[in-house]
Write a protein that holds these residues in place. Structure first.
Motif: not given
Length: 472
Positions: A41, A75, A307, A399, A402-403
Motif C-alpha cells: 500500500k 483497501v 488510496y 488519510m 485510510a492508510i
C-alpha cells in the motif's frame, strides 16, 4: 475572475522525463518488485509506474491484474459507491474540438436549469434512490461561484419523502481562490477538474488559445488554488483518446504526487473516461484507447495510487464495466442521463439519446436498480455512503484513517446501512431479495464485536422504527 496562479505555482509535468521513462522495455523482475511495493500500500513513483505501463506479455499482465484485484479488495473491500451526474447548464465560452457543448457548434440545444427545474430533477433522482450527485456546468461567466453555490444549496434543501441528497460534488471550470472559498462554504464534497490531456502540444491542439480553457497552466494549477482556498477534497482526470494513454497515466500520477508532496494529501478521486461520439464530432483520433489498454491503465492506476478512489463512468459499455470493475474501480455513476432536464422529463422522451442535447454519448444506460442488481450479482456492495465527508474524515484526516486500514471498519458497515435503506425504500422485488441475501452474507463474515453489534442495532432501527441515516 482573478487569473492569478496559486502561490508557488509550478509546471510539474516534465514531458521529457516522462517520455524517457516510457522508453524502458518490459522487465519482469522490476515489475514484480514494483508489485510487491504496491501491495504494501505504498504509492508508486513515475519510474515504477512506467515499468508497469511497459508490460505487454500476457502472463505478466495477468500478474498486474491479480495484484490490482488484491489491492482493491484490501483497501476498499467489495464496495462500489454509486452517484449520478446532474447537468445544470451547457452554455460554454470554450471551443474544445471534441465536445458537444463547444461554443461554435450551432446545432447544440442550449439550456440552463431554473431553480424550479432543478428541484424537479433532484426529486426525480431521489425517487430512484440516489443520495450522491455530481453537478456539471459548462464554462461561462454566468456559472459563477455564487451561482454554483446557490445550486448546491437548492439541491441540499430538496427532499422527496425519504429521499435526500447527502453529498453534492462539483464538475466545473477552475476557479480563483476566492471562488473556491465561495463554493466550499456551500458544503460541497469533491471539486472535480479534468485536465483532459497532460500533453501540452495536444492540449493546445484541442483547446483554442483564445478561450479560457486554452490556458494549460491555469487549468493545471486549479487544484493548487483549491487547496490554498481551504478545499481538501479534489478529483482529477484525463480524457483518454486525445493522446498516448501511457503518457496520460503518467500525467495523472504526476499530478497525484505533486498534490501529495505539497499538501500532504493527494486527489480523492481519479477519473479516466474514454472519448465517445458527440454531436458534431468529426475528428481523426489516432490515440483512441483500446479495451485492452483501458483494462491495463485501470489496473496500473490502482497500483500506483492505492488510496485514491477510481471512477469509471457510464461512457463505458456494460460489458467493459463488468470486465474492468474488479481491477480497482471504487465508484461508478448509474441511472445516468446527460440531457439537461432529462431525469424529470424521461417519461416524455424516447430511450434514444439525443446528442444535440448531450455532451457525449453514454455506453451504459441501465437504470439505477438494474445497475444495483448487476453489482449484487458480482458480490459487490452497492454503497451510497457519505459518512466520511459529513463527519470530517476528509483530506489529511481521511488519510489518517485510510492508510492504516481503519477506513474499512467504517466503510463496510456504512455501505450496508445505505444499501438497506435503498432496499426498503426503492428496490424492485428481485433486487431487494438479492440485496438482503448479500447483507446476510456480509454479516456472517463479520467478527462478533462492538462494530457488528452497532450495525445490527442500526438495521433493526431501520426495519422497526423507520430510522435512517444512522452513519458510523
Amino acid at each position: 475572475m482573478d487569473m492569478t496562479l496559486s502561490k508557488g505555482a509550478i509546471d510539474f509535468i516534465d514531458d521529457a522525463y516522462i517520455f524517457r521513462l516510457l522508453e524502458q522495455k518490459e522487465d519482469a523482475g522490476k515489475v514484480r518488485e514494483v508489485l510487491a511495493k504496491s501491495l504494501e500500500k505504498k504509492a508508486l513513483n513515475l519510474e515504477e509506474t512506467a515499468a508497469l505501463l511497459a508490460v505487454k506479455s500476457p502472463d505478466l499482465l495477468e500478474e498486474i491484474y491479480q495484484a490490482a484485484r488484491k489491492l482493491k479488495r484490501e483497501v476498499y473491500g467489495n464496495r462500489i459507491v454509486l452517484f449520478a451526474p446532474l447537468y445544470i447548464g451547457n452554455h460554454c465560452v470554450n471551443d474544445c474540438l471534441y465536445c458537444g457543448f463547444r461554443r461554435s457548434l450551432t446545432t447544440t440545444v442550449r439550456r440552463t436549469l431554473s431553480d424550479e427545474e432543478l428541484v424537479r430533477e433532484v426529486k426525480s433522482l431521489e425517487a430512484e434512490g440516489h443520495k450522491r450527485l455530481i453537478l456539471v456546468y459548462g464554462e461561462t461567466p454566468a456559472y459563477s461561484p455564487e451561482f454554483i453555490a446557490h445550486t448546491v444549496e437548492v439541491v441540499y434543501a430538496t427532499k422527496n419523502g425519504h429521499g435526500e441528497i447527502r453529498r453534492v460534488n462539483i464538475n466545473a471550470a477552475p476557479l480563483d481562490i476566492e471562488g473556491f472559498k465561495t463554493v466550499k462554504q456551500a458544503g460541497i464534497g469533491t471539486y472535480q477538474i479534468f485536465q483532459e490531456t497532460y500533453h501540452k502540444e495536444t492540449y493546445a491542439q484541442y483547446h483554442p488559445a483564445n478561450t479560457l480553457k486554452g490556458n494549460f497552466m491555469w487549468r493545471l494549477d486549479g487544484m493548487d488554488r483549491a487547496f490554498q482556498a481551504g478545499c481538501d477534497d479534489m478529483g482529477i482526470g484525463a480524457l483518454f483518446g486525445l493522446y498516448d494513454w501511457r503518457f496520460e497515466v503518467m500525467g495523472l500520477v504526476s499530478h497525484a504526487l505533486h498534490l501529495q508532496g505539497r499538501y500532504g494529501v493527494g486527489p480523492h478521486t481519479i477519473s479516466f473516461p474514454r472519448i465517445q461520439p458527440a454531436n458534431g464530432l468529426d475528428l481523426a483520433l489516432p490515440y483512441q484507447t483500446t479495451d485492452a489498454q483501458f483494462k491495463q491503465l485501470v489496473a496500473v492506476l490502482r497500483l500506483a495510487v492505492p488510496y485514491t478512489g477510481l471512477i469509471m463512468t457510464a461512457r463505458e459499455s456494460p460489458a467493459i464495466r463488468d470486465e474492468v470493475m474488479e481491477f480497482g474501480v471504487s465508484q461508478i455513476d448509474a441511472g445516468t442521463r446527460l440531457e439537461i432536464g432529462a431525469y424529470h422529463e424521461k417519461e416524455s422522451i424516447t430511450d434514444a439519446q439525443k446528442l444535440e442535447k448531450e455532451q457525449f454519448q453514454i455506453g451504459d444506460n441501465r437504470t439505477l436498480d438494474e445497475a444495483i442488481g448487476w453489482l449484487l450479482s458480482r458480490d459487490f456492495i452497492p454503497s451510497f455512503c457519505t459518512s466520511c465527508y459529513r463527519v470530517g474524515r476528509t483530506g489529511e484526516h481521511f488519510m489518517e484513517y485510510a492508510i492504516p486500514g481503519f477506513i474499512g471498519r467504517f466503510c463496510t458497515p456504512n455501505a450496508i446501512m445505505t444499501l438497506a435503506e435503498y432496499l426498503k425504500d426503492y428496490a424492485g422485488e428481485r433486487t431487494r431479495k438479492e440485496g438482503e441475501a448479500l447483507i446476510a452474507r456480509e454479516l456472517a463474515k463479520m467478527p462478533e464485536d462492538e462494530m457488528k453489534r452497532g450495525l445490527m442495532e442500526r438495521l433493526r432501527n431501520l426495519a422497526e422504527e423507520d430510522k435512517r441515516d444512522q452513519l458510523f
